[in-house]
Design a protein around this motif. Structure first.
Motif, mmCIF file in Angstrom:
data_model
loop_
_atom_site.group_PDB
_atom_site.id
_atom_site.type_symbol
_atom_site.label_atom_id
_atom_site.label_comp_id
_atom_site.label_asym_id
_atom_site.label_seq_id
_atom_site.Cartn_x
_atom_site.Cartn_y
_atom_site.Cartn_z
ATOM 1 N N LEU A 221 0.830 -1.210 0.000
ATOM 2 C CA LEU A 221 0.000 0.000 0.000
ATOM 3 C C LEU A 221 0.864 1.260 0.000
ATOM 4 C CD1 LEU A 221 -2.696 -1.152 2.599
ATOM 5 C CD2 LEU A 221 -2.967 -0.981 0.108
ATOM 6 N N ILE A 222 1.973 1.217 0.732
ATOM 7 C CA ILE A 222 2.885 2.365 0.764
ATOM 8 C C ILE A 222 3.470 2.627 -0.619
ATOM 9 C CG2 ILE A 222 5.170 3.112 1.584
ATOM 10 C CD1 ILE A 222 4.435 1.835 4.305
ATOM 11 N N LEU A 223 3.927 1.565 -1.291
ATOM 12 C CA LEU A 223 4.517 1.720 -2.620
ATOM 13 C C LEU A 223 3.489 2.215 -3.638
ATOM 14 C CD1 LEU A 223 6.810 -1.449 -2.815
ATOM 15 C CD2 LEU A 223 7.534 0.932 -2.585
ATOM 16 N N ARG A 224 2.262 1.739 -3.506
ATOM 17 C CA ARG A 224 1.211 2.213 -4.413
ATOM 18 C C ARG A 224 0.985 3.711 -4.241
ATOM 19 N NH1 ARG A 224 -4.874 -0.088 -3.988
ATOM 20 N NH2 ARG A 224 -4.842 1.343 -2.207
ATOM 21 N N THR A 225 0.997 4.168 -2.985
ATOM 22 C CA THR A 225 0.824 5.598 -2.718
ATOM 23 C C THR A 225 2.025 6.397 -3.205
ATOM 24 O OG1 THR A 225 -0.533 5.118 -0.761
ATOM 25 C CG2 THR A 225 0.446 7.312 -0.897
ATOM 26 N N VAL A 226 3.229 5.871 -2.952
ATOM 27 C CA VAL A 226 4.453 6.577 -3.332
ATOM 28 C C VAL A 226 4.524 6.769 -4.847
ATOM 29 C CG1 VAL A 226 6.965 6.361 -3.473
ATOM 30 C CG2 VAL A 226 5.803 5.932 -1.309
ATOM 31 N N PHE A 227 4.230 5.711 -5.609
ATOM 32 C CA PHE A 227 4.357 5.802 -7.066
ATOM 33 C C PHE A 227 3.230 6.592 -7.720
ATOM 34 C CE2 PHE A 227 7.108 2.014 -6.378
ATOM 35 C CZ PHE A 227 8.265 2.551 -6.943
ATOM 36 N N SER A 228 2.253 6.983 -6.904
ATOM 37 C CA SER A 228 1.207 7.872 -7.426
ATOM 38 C C SER A 228 1.557 9.345 -7.228
ATOM 39 C CB SER A 228 -0.130 7.571 -6.735
ATOM 40 O OG SER A 228 -0.075 7.933 -5.361
ATOM 41 N N LEU A 229 2.682 9.602 -6.525
ATOM 42 C CA LEU A 229 3.108 10.987 -6.325
ATOM 43 C C LEU A 229 3.594 11.586 -7.651
ATOM 44 C CD1 LEU A 229 5.066 10.581 -2.949
ATOM 45 C CD2 LEU A 229 2.794 11.570 -3.265
ATOM 46 N N PRO A 230 3.410 12.898 -7.835
ATOM 47 C CA PRO A 230 3.671 13.509 -9.147
ATOM 48 C C PRO A 230 5.141 13.595 -9.555
ATOM 49 C CG PRO A 230 3.092 15.193 -7.530
ATOM 50 C CD PRO A 230 2.853 13.867 -6.887
ATOM 51 N N SER A 231 6.036 13.803 -8.597
ATOM 52 C CA SER A 231 7.439 14.022 -8.969
ATOM 53 C C SER A 231 8.345 12.934 -8.409
ATOM 54 C CB SER A 231 7.918 15.386 -8.461
ATOM 55 O OG SER A 231 7.986 15.390 -7.047
ATOM 56 N N LYS A 232 9.473 12.732 -9.096
ATOM 57 C CA LYS A 232 10.459 11.749 -8.654
ATOM 58 C C LYS A 232 11.081 12.157 -7.330
ATOM 59 C CE LYS A 232 14.708 9.437 -10.107
ATOM 60 N NZ LYS A 232 15.750 9.314 -11.173
ATOM 61 N N ALA A 233 11.311 13.438 -7.143
ATOM 62 C CA ALA A 233 11.908 13.934 -5.895
ATOM 63 C C ALA A 233 10.999 13.630 -4.705
ATOM 64 C CB ALA A 233 12.147 15.440 -5.996
ATOM 65 N N ALA A 234 9.679 13.831 -4.899
ATOM 66 C CA ALA A 234 8.719 13.546 -3.824
ATOM 67 C C ALA A 234 8.686 12.057 -3.503
ATOM 68 C CB ALA A 234 7.328 14.037 -4.231
#
Length: 314
Positions: free
Chosen positions: A222-235
């Motif tokens: 679930l964490i990875l799914r949320t992380v990879f939905s973030l708009p920028s690579k830096a975020a």
């Protein structure tokens, strides 16, 4: 020779063999063991002091980390002094009741350690997937409840273990081919049927460490799914960096744990000294590594340590 009482064949004392095949090297093996113990004590005590004295660190992750450090201190202190006494002074004898107590402490505290690693995973899940609700979900009451729940689970689920072995006949030998008392090593000394007791041990292992590991994996999915939905690579990188310490702690605990578990039950052709060394790594390395990992990888703890060292140097 076994000392018999009137009702059954129970030893008054048991003899710890140490590491089979490596008895001549016990004194040399004791050096890294002693260093690991000292590092565990220094690291975990320092972590507790730093978190306690810095009110900025009184957050869920650091509070769960404190609970983990307390368990680590208890776990190493329940085993290492006797192991070092065995290595240094050939002090093999351990009273039967003391052996059962040590076995209970090892298994219950290891279960608690697994539970607190799961609690840290839950904190990371809430912080990343539900950041706006982090403070409302992980309140002081919830943190205390989770801590007590983990402690009671380990204490209660493992409490039958000493009683499962207490009233049986130990007619084979009173020599334990190990550096400490643990369930699988003791059950090998019993002459009567042990299928039910072994089954209970397996069920408890699955309901604690096994289930914890599954839930940790689910939380990181679930964490990875949320992380990879973030708009920028830096975020994405910044968010993932907050999980690095916890991931290393998971690997440090579960890798030797699963290897030890599998080799005990299925690795019948593996040399005995390999079994024992892996079992010791599982017991000794995580308590040493946890404060080191969080001290190096967590910026706020690292800054607090550097500040403390700077004051001391001045």
């Amino acid at each position: 020779m076994l000392t018999q009482n009137r009702s059954n064949l129970q030893p008054t004392t048991l003899l710890l063999l140490g590491i089979p095949g490596l008895e001549a090297y016990h004194i040399w093996i004791s050096v890294p063991f002693c260093l690991v113990y000292l590092l565990s004590l220094i690291g975990n005590v320092s972590l507790l002091i730093i978190i306690k004295t810095d009110h900025k660190l009184h957050e869920p992750m650091y509070l769960f980390l404190c609970m983990l450090s307390v368990v680590d201190l208890m776990l190493t202190s329940s085993t290492l002094p006797k192991i070092l006494s065995l290595f240094w002074f050939n002090d093999r004898e351990i009273y039967f009741e003391a052996c059962l107590t040590q076995m209970y402490l090892i298994h219950s505290l290891s279960t608690m350690e697994s539970g607190f690693i799961l609690a840290l995973a839950f904190d990371r899940y809430v912080a990343i997937c539900l950041p706006l609700r982090h403070s409302t979900i992980l309140t002081s009451t919830v943190i205390l409840g989770l801590g007590l729940g983990v402690a009671f689970r380990g204490a209660i689920l493992l409490s039958p273990h000493p009683f499962l072995l207490r009233w049986l006949s130990y007619c084979k030998t009173n020599i334990i081919s190990h550096t400490y008392c643990e369930f699988m090593a003791l059950i090998k000394l019993i002459c009567s049927e042990t299928k039910i007791r072994r089954s209970y041990s397996l069920i408890v292992a699955f309901l604690t460490g096994g289930l914890d590991f599954i839930l940790i994996i689910c939380s990181y999915v679930l964490i990875l799914r949320t992380v990879f939905s973030l708009p920028s690579k830096a975020a994405r990188l910044k968010t993932l960096s907050t999980c690095v310490s916890h991931v290393w702690v998971i690997l440090a605990f579960y890798t030797p744990a699963f290897f030890s578990f599998l080799t005990h039950r299925f690795g019948h052709h593996i040399a005995p000294h390999v079994h024992i060394l892996v079992a010791n790594i599982y017991l000794l390395i995580p308590p040493m590594m946890n404060p080191i990992i969080y001290g190096i990888k967590t910026q706020r703890i690292r800054e607090r340590v550097l500040k403390f060292l700077t004051i001391k140097c001045v």
